[in-house]
Design a protein around this motif. Structure first.
Motif, PDB file in Angstrom:
ATOM      1  N   SER A  98      31.647  77.685  35.843  1.00  0.00           N
ATOM      2  CA  SER A  98      30.853  78.747  35.233  1.00  0.00           C
ATOM      3  C   SER A  98      31.007  78.740  33.711  1.00  0.00           C
ATOM      4  N   ASN A  99      29.898  78.951  32.998  1.00  0.00           N
ATOM      5  CA  ASN A  99      29.954  79.060  31.543  1.00  0.00           C
ATOM      6  C   ASN A  99      30.748  80.288  31.108  1.00  0.00           C
ATOM      7  N   LYS A 100      30.736  81.339  31.947  1.00  0.00           N
ATOM      8  CA  LYS A 100      31.491  82.546  31.613  1.00  0.00           C
ATOM      9  C   LYS A 100      32.996  82.264  31.601  1.00  0.00           C
ATOM     10  N   VAL A 101      33.465  81.468  32.561  1.00  0.00           N
ATOM     11  CA  VAL A 101      34.883  81.116  32.601  1.00  0.00           C
ATOM     12  C   VAL A 101      35.270  80.337  31.351  1.00  0.00           C
ATOM     13  N   LEU A 102      34.436  79.380  30.981  1.00  0.00           N
ATOM     14  CA  LEU A 102      34.713  78.595  29.779  1.00  0.00           C
ATOM     15  C   LEU A 102      34.706  79.489  28.539  1.00  0.00           C
ATOM     16  N   ALA A 103      33.726  80.378  28.445  1.00  0.00           N
ATOM     17  CA  ALA A 103      33.643  81.266  27.280  1.00  0.00           C
ATOM     18  C   ALA A 103      34.863  82.172  27.198  1.00  0.00           C
ATOM     19  N   LEU A 104      35.334  82.698  28.317  1.00  0.00           N
ATOM     20  CA  LEU A 104      36.524  83.559  28.323  1.00  0.00           C
ATOM     21  C   LEU A 104      37.765  82.776  27.903  1.00  0.00           C
ATOM     22  N   ALA A 105      37.875  81.525  28.382  1.00  0.00           N
ATOM     23  CA  ALA A 105      39.029  80.702  28.005  1.00  0.00           C
ATOM     24  C   ALA A 105      39.031  80.419  26.505  1.00  0.00           C
ATOM     25  N   VAL A 106      37.863  80.116  25.949  1.00  0.00           N
ATOM     26  CA  VAL A 106      37.764  79.853  24.505  1.00  0.00           C
ATOM     27  C   VAL A 106      38.077  81.128  23.715  1.00  0.00           C
ATOM     28  N   LEU A 107      37.523  82.267  24.163  1.00  0.00           N
ATOM     29  CA  LEU A 107      37.791  83.534  23.471  1.00  0.00           C
ATOM     30  C   LEU A 107      39.278  83.868  23.490  1.00  0.00           C
ATOM     31  N   LEU A 108      39.919  83.667  24.644  1.00  0.00           N
ATOM     32  CA  LEU A 108      41.355  83.936  24.744  1.00  0.00           C
ATOM     33  C   LEU A 108      42.144  83.036  23.809  1.00  0.00           C
ATOM     34  N   ALA A 109      41.770  81.758  23.726  1.00  0.00           N
ATOM     35  CA  ALA A 109      42.471  80.829  22.837  1.00  0.00           C
ATOM     36  C   ALA A 109      42.326  81.257  21.378  1.00  0.00           C
ATOM     37  N   VAL A 110      41.124  81.680  21.001  1.00  0.00           N
ATOM     38  CA  VAL A 110      40.891  82.127  19.618  1.00  0.00           C
ATOM     39  C   VAL A 110      41.706  83.386  19.313  1.00  0.00           C
ATOM     40  N   LEU A 111      41.696  84.346  20.238  1.00  0.00           N
ATOM     41  CA  LEU A 111      42.445  85.592  20.025  1.00  0.00           C
ATOM     42  C   LEU A 111      43.942  85.328  19.921  1.00  0.00           C
ATOM     43  N   LEU A 112      44.459  84.441  20.760  1.00  0.00           N
ATOM     44  CA  LEU A 112      45.884  84.122  20.697  1.00  0.00           C
ATOM     45  C   LEU A 112      46.232  83.403  19.397  1.00  0.00           C
ATOM     46  N   PHE A 113      45.338  82.534  18.935  1.00  0.00           N
ATOM     47  CA  PHE A 113      45.587  81.829  17.668  1.00  0.00           C
ATOM     48  C   PHE A 113      45.629  82.824  16.507  1.00  0.00           C
TER      49      PHE A 113
END
Length: 372
Positions: A5-20
């Motif tokens: 799902s594109n939503k799963v990928l988008a959430l993973a990218v958002l989480l990585a950005v927020l953690l960074f």
């Protein structure tokens, strides 16, 4: 939400950005030498790296189609193929359509313009195997002037552990076939898109395993007849071809060589020429040396009568491990077998390389098949 799902990928990218961003923001506060500060720094670094790794992994999986579901990823997809009995009196058959989807081309919402992709379940009577597939029907299949026409068909196989969806989303087979036919570079052709893994998660290498899945029988004897019973496709060898990448390429070549009575052509993109034995395959041959030798296509060319079929092999001078074996394969081919090749100057064992080869390979395939 599904693995692809594109939503799963988008959430993973958002989480990585927020953690960074959080790591940068909180780092000054965690600069002390206390155990709490050290634990905080380690935790943030690990969490950020895991999130980045997950984002890259999900993106790669979408691009290359390694796994279709979470269960597939974590090895929980262990159920073998199941035989589905169909009663002809009820109007059913060995092919059951379970869904339809449009082709991503201009005018794709109209089957007579863009064609159609049907998700199906194919049951094999001889092999006792049932497997999902996606069938691409070209626009001509739905046009009134072609209502009595039979179309040539090609079985399109992924590598291992690829998914059939990757043939559509990653390798763009339907879109490429549509464009090639529209440009007059190949005849309209039906594509039966599948993974060669009919008993997941085991990699059966299109072998009839003693006491196990009869994969070669499924593809060579069950599949063409089952599809021809449901769609306007002939059952003569000149009506059928097989094409695939990596493991799928090995299977495509094997099907054309072992079964010229079923397949008039086989194309192997970045194929290897001998069935491996490893943790994914298990014991394929159970001590049957003749079966093991037959699965070695280089041995087959040296020791068996040359089949009347056409073969296409591809490789790259740089980036492909199969270049040397591909040259040996070409040198060993004898009439009446015909062989062609595509050799790139450079290209790895990946989707980008295969997308460069697929248009020419489909054109080659279309030139060796006929509608009747």
């Amino acid at each position: 939400m599904g693995l692809t799902s594109n939503k799963v990928l988008a959430l993973a990218v958002l989480l990585a950005v927020l953690l960074f961003v959080g790591t940068i923001w909180l780092w000054p506060r965690l600069a002390r030498r206390s155990w709490k500060a050290i634990t905080g720094r380690v935790g943030l670094l690990i969490a950020t790296q895991v999130a980045i790794f997950a984002s890259v992994g999900l993106s790669a999986n979408q691009a290359f189609g390694f796994y279709a579901t979470w269960a597939d990823l974590f090895g929980q997809e262990t159920a073998p193929g199941v035989v589905v009995d169909h009663d002809p009196a009820k109007g059913t058959g060995p092919v059951k359509v379970v869904d339809t989807q449009t082709v991503n081309v201009p005018g794709g919402s109209r089957p007579a313009t863009g064609g159609q992709i049907q998700k199906v379940e194919i049951s094999g009577k001889r092999s006792d195997i049932a497997s999902p597939a996606y069938v691409y029907l070209p626009p001509e299949y739905f046009q009134p002037q072609y209502k009595n026409r039979k179309f040539p068909a090609a079985v399109v196989l992924t590598g291992y552990p690829g998914t059939a969806q990757a043939l559509i989303k990653g390798l763009h087979y339907p879109q490429t076939a549509h464009k090639q036919a529209a440009d007059g570079k190949m005849q309209p052709m039906i594509l039966v898109m599948m993974r060669p893994t009919v008993a997941p998660p085991r990699d059966t290498e299109c072998v009839d395993i003693p006491g196990g899945p009869q994969t070669e029988t499924f593809f060579a004897k069950d599949l063409p007849g089952a599809v021809a019973d449901h769609y306007r496709v002939g059952v003569k060898p000149q009506n059928w071809g097989a094409i695939g990448d990596s493991t799928g390429g090995y299977c495509a070549l094997k099907l054309a060589m072992h079964h010229p009575e079923a397949y008039a052509a086989g194309a192997g993109l970045s194929a290897y020429y001998k069935a491996p034995l490893d943790v994914t395959t298990g014991d394929l041959f159970h001590g049957d040396k003749d079966l093991q030798r037959r699965a070695d296509l280089l041995w087959y060319l040296d020791h068996k009568p040359a089949p009347k079929t056409s073969l296409l092999v591809t490789s790259s001078k740089k980036g492909e491990d199969n270049y040397g074996d591909t040259q040996k394969f070409i040198d060993k081919v004898k009439p009446p077998t015909r062989v062609s090749s595509i050799t790139l100057d450079s290209g790895g064992h990946n989707f980008n390389t295969w997308r460069r080869e697929i248009p020419a390979a489909l054109k080659w395939m279309g030139g060796r098949l006929s509608e009747d």
